[in-house]
Motif scaffolding. Structure first.
Motif, short mmCIF file in Angstrom:
data_model
loop_
_atom_site.label_atom_id
_atom_site.label_comp_id
_atom_site.label_asym_id
_atom_site.label_seq_id
_atom_site.Cartn_x
_atom_site.Cartn_y
_atom_site.Cartn_z
N GLY A 73 75.66 59.44 27.99
CA GLY A 73 75.83 59.40 26.48
C GLY A 73 74.50 58.46 25.83
N THR A 74 73.85 57.80 26.47
CA THR A 74 72.85 56.94 25.93
C THR A 74 71.67 57.66 25.36
OG1 THR A 74 71.74 56.30 27.93
CG2 THR A 74 73.56 54.91 27.33
N GLY A 75 71.23 58.97 25.86
CA GLY A 75 70.02 59.42 25.48
C GLY A 75 68.82 58.75 26.09
N PHE A 76 69.09 58.10 27.02
CA PHE A 76 68.04 57.33 27.75
C PHE A 76 67.20 58.53 28.64
CE2 PHE A 76 66.48 55.37 31.68
CZ PHE A 76 65.64 54.43 31.22
N ARG A 93 79.28 53.60 39.14
CA ARG A 93 79.58 52.79 37.72
C ARG A 93 78.43 52.48 37.18
NH1 ARG A 93 80.79 47.64 39.32
NH2 ARG A 93 80.93 47.80 41.65
N LEU A 94 77.21 52.37 37.73
CA LEU A 94 75.82 52.16 37.19
C LEU A 94 75.50 53.44 36.65
CD1 LEU A 94 73.89 50.26 39.86
CD2 LEU A 94 74.48 49.54 37.73
N LYS A 95 75.55 54.66 37.05
CA LYS A 95 75.43 56.10 36.37
C LYS A 95 76.22 56.20 35.12
CE LYS A 95 75.02 60.83 37.35
NZ LYS A 95 75.21 62.02 38.44
N ALA A 96 77.63 55.77 35.23
CA ALA A 96 78.57 56.00 34.39
C ALA A 96 78.04 55.13 32.96
CB ALA A 96 79.91 55.62 34.61
N ALA A 97 77.45 53.98 33.26
CA ALA A 97 77.13 53.26 32.24
C ALA A 97 76.18 53.73 31.19
CB ALA A 97 76.69 51.79 32.80
N GLN A 135 70.30 45.49 30.03
CA GLN A 135 71.39 44.38 29.64
C GLN A 135 72.80 45.07 29.97
OE1 GLN A 135 71.20 41.20 28.68
NE2 GLN A 135 69.28 41.33 28.72
N VAL A 136 72.77 46.31 29.67
CA VAL A 136 73.98 47.09 30.12
C VAL A 136 74.17 47.22 31.64
CG1 VAL A 136 75.00 49.36 30.25
CG2 VAL A 136 74.05 48.66 28.14
N LEU A 137 73.27 47.53 32.39
CA LEU A 137 73.28 47.50 33.78
C LEU A 137 73.51 46.14 34.54
CD1 LEU A 137 70.32 50.15 34.62
CD2 LEU A 137 72.81 50.56 34.41
N MET A 138 72.82 45.11 33.99
CA MET A 138 73.02 43.68 34.32
C MET A 138 74.64 43.55 34.20
SD MET A 138 69.70 41.41 33.78
CE MET A 138 69.40 42.17 32.12
N GLY A 139 75.20 43.91 33.16
CA GLY A 139 76.62 43.61 32.77
C GLY A 139 77.45 44.44 34.14
N VAL A 140 77.13 45.26 34.49
CA VAL A 140 77.76 45.97 35.83
C VAL A 140 77.58 45.55 37.03
CG1 VAL A 140 77.91 48.32 37.12
CG2 VAL A 140 77.32 48.47 34.57
#
Length: 333
Positions: free
Chosen positions: A13-16, A6-10, A324-329
């Protein structure tokens, strides 16, 4: 789908470009590098890649001051006049506590990070500078204050700032890839910074002396570290291997609101706030506008000892957004 998936999926596509590490309790949940540490040489980012961690340096400086206090060599209520007898009257009463909490009234910085400034010149300019407000009366983030703490560390310990940190903090904590000059990183492990598509380079090539960076930066920012070492640092703190529990608790006290009436306070080298669940969280960001990092630690046992570290070597800043995205996961409430 398990948590690492789930973390990886988040991040898809972010280009991080950078590295992410997540731990819970005593276990690493996920660590992953993205993009290139060096685009020209096609070296990939990974958990062992060294990034400029910017103002995360402040937590090491704060821990060093508390280590000296724990060892009976100073107290955080000591005034600058004790260490700088020639300090002018308006600064002589400033306490180490006020420096640690950004309430001393000192300006934010004296000059650009890469502009060379020796310690004598730093002290002369700092002690002559005009205070922004009366000490203890307000909050203003001050890199100058943390560099001044680094000078105090040298004067009390009789060791260079980085040497003291290595001996008292880094080696006992098992950190092997954190510092300015005392650590020897293989060239391929140090991330190159980029401003969009333009190569900026590596931090130690930006006007550093053989013993470290300018005193515009020393003690307040600019250290290199890896995701793996930041995990070890978390474990050492959580396990009480560096500071006694009562001493360490001083790091995380919400001494002063960063904004009047705001929900985020400053401790000693850490921002302190409550999660939506009413649990205590400490965090700090770091940046030189090229590298960006964000480090978050959940202190309440109800949060499972969760720690999150995100670093990127690309500008503009995406580290906080990714956090923030990962904390939401991690905490989908």
């Amino acid at each position: 789908m398990d948590l690492p998936q789930r973390l990886k999926a988040a991040l898809e596509g972010t280009g991080f470009a950078g590295v992410v590490l997540v731990g819970r309790s005593d276990s690493l949940v996920w660590q992953q590098g993205y993009g290139d540490a060096d685009r020209q040489r096609h070296v990939r980012n990974g958990p062992a890649t060294a990034f400029d961690v910017g103002s995360l340096t402040k937590q090491f400086t704060a821990a060093a001051i508390l280590a000296l206090e724990q060892d009976g060599r100073l107290t955080v209520q000591d005034s600058l006049g004790m260490y700088f007898p020639s300090a002018p009257a308006d600064k002589r009463g400033i306490t180490l506590h006020q420096l640690l909490t950004h309430t001393a009234g000192l300006r934010e910085y004296l000059g650009r990070d890469e502009r060379w400034l020796s310690q004598p010149d730093f002290l002369r300019q700092t002690l002559r500078s005009k205070l922004v407000f009366a000490p203890g009366s307000a909050y203003q983030y001050s890199n100058v204050g943390y560099s001044l703490l680094a000078v105090v560390i040298e004067r009390v310990s009789s060791l260079p700032y980085e040497r003291y940190l290595h001996q008292r903090l880094f080696q006992p904590a098992g950190l092997t890839a954190t510092g300015y000059r005392l650590t020897t990183w293989p060239d391929s492990t140090v991330a190159v910074g980029y401003v969009r598509e333009r190569r900026w380079g590596k931090p130690m090539t930006k006007g550093w002396a053989p013993d470290g960076p300018s005193w515009n930066l020393r003690g307040n920012g600019g250290m290199l570290s890896t995701a793996q070492d930041m995990w070890r640092w978390h474990q050492a703190l959580a396990g009480g291997r560096i500071l006694a529990p009562a001493t360490q608790a001083k790091l995380y006290q919400p001494y002063v609101a960063k904004k009047p009436g705001g929900a985020i306070s400053y401790g000693y080298g850490w921002s302190v706030y409550e999660s939506k669940r009413g649990t205590r969280v400490v965090s700090h960001g770091g940046s030189n506008d090229i590298f960006f990092v964000h480090y978050v630690r959940y202190l309440d046992p109800r949060d499972g000892g969760t720690v999150l570290f995100v670093a990127t070597n690309q500008s503009p800043d995406v580290a906080r957004k990714v956090s923030q995205v990962l904390m939401g996961v991690l905490f989908p409430d």
